[in-house]
Design a protein around this motif. Structure first.
Motif, mmCIF file in Angstrom:
data_model
loop_
_atom_site.group_PDB
_atom_site.id
_atom_site.type_symbol
_atom_site.label_atom_id
_atom_site.label_comp_id
_atom_site.label_asym_id
_atom_site.label_seq_id
_atom_site.Cartn_x
_atom_site.Cartn_y
_atom_site.Cartn_z
ATOM 1 N N ALA A 150 0.832 -1.206 0.000
ATOM 2 C CA ALA A 150 0.000 0.000 0.000
ATOM 3 C C ALA A 150 0.866 1.256 0.000
ATOM 4 C CB ALA A 150 -0.931 -0.014 1.207
ATOM 5 N N LYS A 151 1.923 1.254 0.813
ATOM 6 C CA LYS A 151 2.823 2.412 0.846
ATOM 7 C C LYS A 151 3.538 2.592 -0.488
ATOM 8 C CE LYS A 151 3.835 2.451 5.818
ATOM 9 N NZ LYS A 151 4.897 2.283 6.863
ATOM 10 N N GLN A 152 3.936 1.452 -1.073
ATOM 11 C CA GLN A 152 4.686 1.509 -2.337
ATOM 12 C C GLN A 152 3.842 2.117 -3.452
ATOM 13 O OE1 GLN A 152 6.228 -2.268 -3.629
ATOM 14 N NE2 GLN A 152 7.139 -1.434 -5.496
ATOM 15 N N ILE A 153 2.602 1.658 -3.596
ATOM 16 C CA ILE A 153 1.790 2.178 -4.695
ATOM 17 C C ILE A 153 1.282 3.590 -4.391
ATOM 18 C CG2 ILE A 153 -0.426 1.218 -3.911
ATOM 19 C CD1 ILE A 153 -0.977 0.593 -6.912
ATOM 20 N N THR A 154 1.121 3.906 -3.113
ATOM 21 C CA THR A 154 0.729 5.279 -2.760
ATOM 22 C C THR A 154 1.836 6.259 -3.137
ATOM 23 O OG1 THR A 154 -0.675 4.528 -0.939
ATOM 24 C CG2 THR A 154 0.099 6.814 -0.869
ATOM 25 N N HIS A 155 3.068 5.891 -2.834
ATOM 26 C CA HIS A 155 4.206 6.744 -3.193
ATOM 27 C C HIS A 155 4.339 6.870 -4.714
ATOM 28 C CE1 HIS A 155 8.105 8.662 -3.106
ATOM 29 N NE2 HIS A 155 8.637 7.676 -3.827
ATOM 30 N N ALA A 156 4.142 5.756 -5.412
ATOM 31 C CA ALA A 156 4.229 5.790 -6.865
ATOM 32 C C ALA A 156 3.156 6.705 -7.448
ATOM 33 C CB ALA A 156 4.091 4.381 -7.430
ATOM 34 N N ASP A 157 1.963 6.662 -6.881
ATOM 35 C CA ASP A 157 0.889 7.515 -7.401
ATOM 36 C C ASP A 157 1.155 8.988 -7.109
ATOM 37 O OD1 ASP A 157 -1.695 7.562 -8.772
ATOM 38 O OD2 ASP A 157 -2.450 8.368 -6.876
ATOM 39 N N GLU A 158 1.769 9.266 -5.967
ATOM 40 C CA GLU A 158 2.133 10.656 -5.663
ATOM 41 C C GLU A 158 3.147 11.181 -6.679
ATOM 42 O OE1 GLU A 158 3.565 10.403 -1.705
ATOM 43 O OE2 GLU A 158 1.566 10.370 -0.776
ATOM 44 N N LEU A 159 4.124 10.330 -7.017
ATOM 45 C CA LEU A 159 5.089 10.721 -8.043
ATOM 46 C C LEU A 159 4.413 10.903 -9.401
ATOM 47 C CD1 LEU A 159 8.131 8.387 -7.211
ATOM 48 C CD2 LEU A 159 7.997 10.863 -6.876
ATOM 49 N N ARG A 160 3.477 10.016 -9.692
ATOM 50 C CA ARG A 160 2.755 10.098 -10.968
ATOM 51 C C ARG A 160 2.005 11.423 -11.075
ATOM 52 N NH1 ARG A 160 -2.146 9.474 -13.101
ATOM 53 N NH2 ARG A 160 -3.072 9.285 -11.031
ATOM 54 N N LYS A 161 1.355 11.822 -10.007
ATOM 55 C CA LYS A 161 0.612 13.078 -10.033
ATOM 56 C C LYS A 161 1.554 14.274 -10.214
ATOM 57 C CE LYS A 161 -3.223 11.390 -7.200
ATOM 58 N NZ LYS A 161 -3.895 11.417 -5.865
ATOM 59 N N LYS A 162 2.721 14.222 -9.577
ATOM 60 C CA LYS A 162 3.699 15.295 -9.770
ATOM 61 C C LYS A 162 4.222 15.299 -11.205
ATOM 62 C CE LYS A 162 6.743 16.395 -6.716
ATOM 63 N NZ LYS A 162 7.863 16.372 -5.730
ATOM 64 N N ALA A 163 4.379 14.107 -11.773
ATOM 65 C CA ALA A 163 4.929 14.005 -13.125
ATOM 66 C C ALA A 163 3.991 14.591 -14.173
ATOM 67 C CB ALA A 163 5.230 12.550 -13.453
ATOM 68 N N ILE A 164 2.684 14.426 -13.981
ATOM 69 C CA ILE A 164 1.738 14.915 -14.985
ATOM 70 C C ILE A 164 1.230 16.319 -14.656
ATOM 71 C CG2 ILE A 164 1.008 12.554 -15.487
ATOM 72 C CD1 ILE A 164 -1.620 13.154 -14.004
ATOM 73 N N ALA A 165 1.705 16.887 -13.551
ATOM 74 C CA ALA A 165 1.244 18.215 -13.149
ATOM 75 C C ALA A 165 1.644 19.268 -14.173
ATOM 76 C CB ALA A 165 1.819 18.569 -11.774
ATOM 77 N N VAL A 166 0.800 20.285 -14.294
ATOM 78 C CA VAL A 166 1.023 21.381 -15.240
ATOM 79 C C VAL A 166 1.258 22.662 -14.453
ATOM 80 C CG1 VAL A 166 -0.019 22.744 -17.084
ATOM 81 C CG2 VAL A 166 -0.388 20.283 -16.990
ATOM 82 N N ASP A 167 2.219 23.471 -14.928
ATOM 83 C CA ASP A 167 2.555 24.708 -14.231
ATOM 84 C C ASP A 167 1.395 25.692 -14.254
ATOM 85 O OD1 ASP A 167 5.512 24.454 -13.554
ATOM 86 O OD2 ASP A 167 5.528 23.980 -15.697
ATOM 87 N N SER A 168 1.209 26.376 -13.133
ATOM 88 C CA SER A 168 0.240 27.475 -13.055
ATOM 89 C C SER A 168 0.839 28.562 -12.177
ATOM 90 C CB SER A 168 -1.098 26.989 -12.496
ATOM 91 O OG SER A 168 -0.936 26.498 -11.168
ATOM 92 N N PHE A 169 0.348 29.801 -12.321
ATOM 93 C CA PHE A 169 0.949 30.951 -11.645
ATOM 94 C C PHE A 169 -0.138 31.864 -11.108
ATOM 95 C CE2 PHE A 169 3.678 29.510 -15.058
ATOM 96 C CZ PHE A 169 4.937 29.464 -14.485
#
Length: 774
Positions: A736-755
């Protein structure tokens, strides 16, 4: 029988008896050849004679020596060069923040400028005796490619002093005094060079530069000396706004005969300190929003001493030859390096992003529409790296192959354009929002710059590749031109006769060979290797012979008009180029040890090259005249139809499968891509998310199975699914910890810049509008 024997005897006498042949055949053809000989201006002739023939000559022979290809030295780094890559280069990479450089400071930070100067980045081509690094072309290319994967602005800043410019011109042509004075300061960064060639009225036609110098006497350091009064107006000059020394190309005139009896001396190159009175620099261009220094320089009636001519007074009027000789090498390093950087970044980041970005519950890399573009990225990136290393190996072997470097410049920058377009399409919204997390946008913005500079791509394709290659690389044409231009008519006729006999045998052999290869599909052509790539060598030999035949026919029919038939010559140039690129791919596959996992890249790359060559031939057949002759050529070369097709869908899927998993093969295709070590870095987080998600594949399978069986509800957020799976024993706490961490990284990876609104500079305007409305 008597009539046949007499006919044969007459023909044999005419062909085999030299004196008879010369009178009845060679002399009339010689006269016609002199009339149809392509008229060459002085600048064209100098460009034609500059540089060397290399593998391009083999491709024009109609029967390439593939053993020679395999024997060519590979582009490798020395121990000192590798140490530089591991230390100084990596230190620089960590200092670069491309978003800040391009969108905040609009310049490289001062610490970066200082580091570049003090660590020899501007002196990679300068010999060690003058304080330079004296790097090979392989090292030069490696540095520029690697930097470009992090910051295109920094890469251009580094590449220009190591390409066509004062340093290279001084090393090749400078007097010893000039070398001793300038090269140490260029090496330690005390002086920053630029070279001014292009002006408002002279871009690709550099021979038409209006900038002029008049030989005259004037005052310098309190004395009257012989010198030049210069007037110039240049633009697009990289590093001009910060340069301390200006290399300048101009047309030199001597109306008073102070240097001799020739008034129009010709294009000349001089070296001028930018602090010299009358030299104007400082205005900047804004090239596609990138932050490298590019601008204008001008001067009016600026007097310089004669000894500031590069090479001294003896080199007055020799500037064009100097430039084309140096440019032919530089063109094969700098811009191909930028295009290859696009390939490395696009493969690494797009494959990772395609895995972590999900739609309809699936990684987008599993959709065939995405796979079509992703496969093209992989195949072209493999070709780019192969062509980069193949071309610079020629330079490190001491060649300066002008046709090969023109091929590299045009086709590699165009491949870079295709690759970045595909990468942008797959990244979609993430790619079009500018910000610190966007690693593609500045590469995308830089593509038109590479397409435009060092000879616009339209010029390079339509005039240079085949226009120069047809005469320079052909086994006989250039020698025949020299024989026809020989002022000694008798000697010229003898030389021409000998060449004509060989040329006729060459053409007849190519005609028969093309027909035989076409009827058999090239099956009986020798190949230097066995296995899956053997047929590619056979097909390249077949197309090489077809190119040789069409070249002879085109020259025979069009003569000097061929250089004005740009569309025809461009298509034959495309054939030559695709043969070169496919050769580079096969060479790379052999050099890398015939790696089995690289075969999908090789198959895709070579099949695409063969297809493009076939398309170019079809365009040639459709447009070349006379039609009856074209029909004969078409039936001889492709008697059973054009066999070359695009890579099929199955191959594309196989290539994508290779790209969408970590491993040595993916690393080989993208090893120069900069990857941030922090999960907060734009590239680092995408790569980290990719690896984390790959490691969670079995955990995702467990969750999917539980949802299918009804243990976990479908279509709920992943974090909720994980909590339920943990509660019901589907997943362990570690999983559970492993896939939770992976999903957090995934969300950061697909994030789009905003200002924030005010962060983009609109806050003041917005407040004024609110106040006005109130």
């Amino acid at each position: 029988m008597i009539i046949l024997l007499l006919t044969f005897a007459v023909i044999a006498t005419v062909l085999l008896v030299a004196d008879v042949r010369r009178q009845l055949i060679t002399r009339p053809i010689f006269s016609v050849f002199k009339k149809i000989l392509p008229p060459l201006s002085t600048t064209e002739r100098e460009a034609m004679e500059a540089g060397d023939i290399w593998w391009d000559g083999e491709l024009f022979r109609g029967k390439p020596d593939w053993q020679k290809l395999h024997a060519y030295q590979d582009a490798t780094l020395s121990a000192d060069e590798q140490q530089f890559m591991d230390t100084q280069l990596e230190t620089l990479m960590a200092m670069l923040d491309d978003y800040k450089i391009c969108h905040e400071t609009k310049n490289l930070p001062e610490p970066v400028w200082d580091y570049l100067k003090s660590n020899g980045f501007f002196a990679m081509i300068i010999p060690k005796q003058y304080g330079g690094l004296e790097f090979s072309s392989a090292a030069n290319s490696h540095v520029v490619t690697r930097i470009a994967t992090r910051s295109l602005s920094a890469a251009v800043t580094v590449m220009v002093p190591n390409s066509l410019g004062p340093g290279e011109l001084l090393m090749h042509y400078g007097t010893q005094e000039q070398k001793d004075f300038w090269l140490p300061n260029l090496s330690n960064g005390k002086d920053i060079p630029c070279f001014a060639l292009t002006g408002p009225e002279a871009g690709s036609d550099a021979g038409a530069i209006p900038d002029k110098g008049i030989v005259c006497k004037g005052e310098y350091e309190g004395k009257e000396v012989l010198g030049i009064s210069l007037t110039w107006n240049k633009r697009y000059i990289t590093l001009a706004p910060v340069a301390t020394v200006l290399g300048l190309a101009f047309k030199l005139q001597d109306p008073d005969g102070l240097l001799g009896d020739k008034e129009d001396i010709g294009i000349t190159c001089a070296l001028i300190p930018t602090s010299h009175p009358g030299v104007n620099i400082g205005d900047r261009h804004n090239p596609m929003g990138l932050a490298f220094m590019n601008g204008t320089t001008s001067g009016e009636n600026v007097f310089i001493p004669l000894e500031w001519i590069i090479g001294g007074a003896d080199y007055a009027g020799k500037g064009w030859r100097m430039l084309v000789e140096c440019l032919s090498a530089g063109r094969g390093i700098s811009l191909p390096a930028l295009a290859t950087a696009i390939g490395h970044v696009s493969v690494r980041m797009t494959s990772a992003y395609s895995y972590v970005r999900k739609q309809f519950g699936l990684s987008i890399g599993r959709f065939e529409g995405v796979q079509e573009s992703l496969a093209r990225i992989g195949g072209l990136a493999y070709t780019l790296e192969a062509a980069r290393k193949f071309t610079i190996s020629s330079l490190d072997m001491g060649y300066s192959p002008s046709v090969v470097t023109a091929i590299s410049k045009y086709h590699m920058t165009e491949m870079g354009r295709q690759v970045i377009n595909d990468a942008m399409d797959i990244h979609s919204g993430k790619a079009i929002q500018m910000g610190p997390n966007n690693y593609l946008a500045n590469l995308y913005a830089g593509v038109p710059i590479a397409i435009t500079v060092e000879g616009a791509n339209i010029l390079t394709r339509n005039l240079m590749i085949f226009g120069q290659g047809a005469t320079r690389c052909h086994p006989y044409v250039f020698k025949e031109m020299e024989a026809a231009a020989n002022p000694d008519q008798a000697a010229g006729l003898l030389d021409f006769d000998s060449l004509l006999v060989k040329h006729v045998k060459f053409a007849v052999g190519n005609f028969a060979g093309c027909l035989g290869y076409g009827l058999t599909g090239g099956r009986f052509i020798d190949s230097p290797v066995a296995g899956e790539t053997a047929n590619y060598y056979k097909q390249l030999t077949r197309l090489s012979r077809a190119l040789a035949l069409c070249t002879d026919i085109s020259l025979l029919v069009l003569g000097g008009a061929l250089k004005r038939k740009e569309m025809i010559s461009a298509r034959l140039g495309d054939v030559l180029s695709q043969l070169y690129l496919a050769s580079a791919v096969l060479k790379r596959y052999e050099t890398d040890g015939r790696q089995l996992t690289d075969l999908p890249y090789v198959h895709y790359s070579v099949q695409l090259a063969l297809h493009k060559a076939g398309v170019a031939f079809e365009g040639y057949f459709q447009n070349f005249r006379p039609r009856w002759l074209t029909n004969i050529l078409h039936r001889v070369i492709f008697p059973l139809g054009n066999p070359y097709k695009m890579p099929n869908d199955r191959l594309a899927r196989s290539l994508c499968k290779n790209m969408l998993k970590p491993g040595e093969s993916r690393d080989r295709v993208s090893y120069l891509c900069y990857l941030g070590t922090s999960e907060d870095d734009a590239t680092g987080v995408v790569e980290a998310a990719f690896h984390a998600m790959v490691e969670c594949r079995e955990i995702e399978v467990k969750l999917t199975s539980a949802q299918k069986s009804g243990v976990i509800p479908r279509r709920i957020p992943l974090d909720e699914a994980i909590m339920i799976a943990l509660d019901k024993g589907v997943l362990s706490e570690h999983e559970a910890k492993q896939i939770t961490h992976a999903d957090e990284l995934r969300k950061k990876a697909i994030a789009v810049d905003s200002f924030k609104f005010e962060e983009l500079g609109h806050g003041a305007q917005h407040n004024e509008e609110k106040a006005s409305a109130a």
